[in-house]
Scaffold this motif. Structure first.
Motif, PDB file in Angstrom:
ATOM      1  N   VAL A  54       8.643 -30.396 -18.119  1.00  0.00           N
ATOM      2  CA  VAL A  54       8.796 -29.786 -19.435  1.00  0.00           C
ATOM      3  C   VAL A  54       8.757 -28.280 -19.202  1.00  0.00           C
ATOM      4  O   VAL A  54       7.758 -27.739 -18.733  1.00  0.00           O
ATOM      5  N   VAL A  55       9.868 -27.614 -19.509  1.00  0.00           N
ATOM      6  CA  VAL A  55      10.011 -26.192 -19.233  1.00  0.00           C
ATOM      7  C   VAL A  55       9.898 -25.419 -20.544  1.00  0.00           C
ATOM      8  O   VAL A  55      10.628 -25.692 -21.495  1.00  0.00           O
ATOM      9  N   ILE A  56       8.983 -24.469 -20.569  1.00  0.00           N
ATOM     10  CA  ILE A  56       8.819 -23.581 -21.718  1.00  0.00           C
ATOM     11  C   ILE A  56       9.404 -22.232 -21.297  1.00  0.00           C
ATOM     12  O   ILE A  56       8.919 -21.623 -20.339  1.00  0.00           O
ATOM     13  N   TYR A  57      10.437 -21.801 -22.003  1.00  0.00           N
ATOM     14  CA  TYR A  57      11.201 -20.627 -21.591  1.00  0.00           C
ATOM     15  C   TYR A  57      11.248 -19.581 -22.702  1.00  0.00           C
ATOM     16  O   TYR A  57      10.963 -19.863 -23.866  1.00  0.00           O
ATOM     17  N   GLY A  65      11.255 -21.403 -26.277  1.00  0.00           N
ATOM     18  CA  GLY A  65      11.940 -22.670 -26.424  1.00  0.00           C
ATOM     19  C   GLY A  65      11.387 -23.659 -25.421  1.00  0.00           C
ATOM     20  O   GLY A  65      10.658 -23.288 -24.494  1.00  0.00           O
ATOM     21  N   GLN A  66      11.719 -24.916 -25.607  1.00  0.00           N
ATOM     22  CA  GLN A  66      11.212 -25.970 -24.717  1.00  0.00           C
ATOM     23  C   GLN A  66      12.327 -26.959 -24.433  1.00  0.00           C
ATOM     24  O   GLN A  66      13.099 -27.306 -25.315  1.00  0.00           O
ATOM     25  N   THR A  67      12.402 -27.402 -23.195  1.00  0.00           N
ATOM     26  CA  THR A  67      13.371 -28.422 -22.816  1.00  0.00           C
ATOM     27  C   THR A  67      12.744 -29.347 -21.779  1.00  0.00           C
ATOM     28  O   THR A  67      11.791 -28.981 -21.098  1.00  0.00           O
ATOM     29  N   VAL A  68      13.301 -30.536 -21.674  1.00  0.00           N
ATOM     30  CA  VAL A  68      12.830 -31.539 -20.714  1.00  0.00           C
ATOM     31  C   VAL A  68      13.903 -31.728 -19.660  1.00  0.00           C
ATOM     32  O   VAL A  68      15.080 -31.902 -19.974  1.00  0.00           O
ATOM     33  N   ILE A  69      13.481 -31.697 -18.387  1.00  0.00           N
ATOM     34  CA  ILE A  69      14.396 -31.916 -17.271  1.00  0.00           C
ATOM     35  C   ILE A  69      13.885 -33.117 -16.477  1.00  0.00           C
ATOM     36  O   ILE A  69      12.815 -33.055 -15.879  1.00  0.00           O
TER      37      ILE A  69
END
Length: 145
Positions: A54-57, A65-69
């Protein structure tokens, strides 16, 4: 002998200048343009879970923002090339960032440039018992910038 050497040197210089001019002309030709593009985004935190990161950018103007890789993207084969590459920053000066590479405007792969040492403050952990949504996705959604 000196005259022959000077003449050869002048001819060689003219040849290299002409070839350099031809290379510069070819580099600007539209035939050599690529259909790939990329976006770099600074990373504040990476939370490591059982099946995904889970990347918080940082967003462009303000906020986060947040995305899941999914971790499964790091494994590839000839039919499905890998979509995730993790690169080490190798120095303390380079900050962590996420690079999203697109080909023809569609998601191609993502590169995480982060410290390999998990003791670094950019790394965090989500409990392995907790499930993360989005670990089965095939492409990375458009990041909110």
């Amino acid at each position: 002998m000196k005259k022959l050497l000077i003449a050869a040197l002048i001819a060689l210089t003219a040849l290299t200048a002409a070839s350099a001019k031809a290379v510069a002309y070819n580099e600007t030709s539209e035939d050599n343009w690529t259909s790939m593009s990329y976006v770099n985004v600074p990373i504040y935190k990476i939370l490591d879970s059982k099946d995904a990161y889970v990347v918080i950018y940082a967003k462009n103007k303000i906020g986060v923002g947040q995305t899941v890789i999914p971790k499964a993207w790091a494994h590839g084969n000839p039919e499905n090339p890998r979509k995730l590459k993790i690169r080490d920053t190798r120095t303390g000066k380079l900050k962590s960032f996420l690079t999203v590479v697109k080909k023809d405007g569609e998601f191609h792969h993502v590169v995480l440039t982060v410290p390999a040492n998990r003791q670094n403050s950019v790394w965090g952990v989500i409990s392995y018992r907790q499930s993360v949504e989005g670990t089965d996705k095939e492409t990375l959604e458009e990041l909110e910038l």
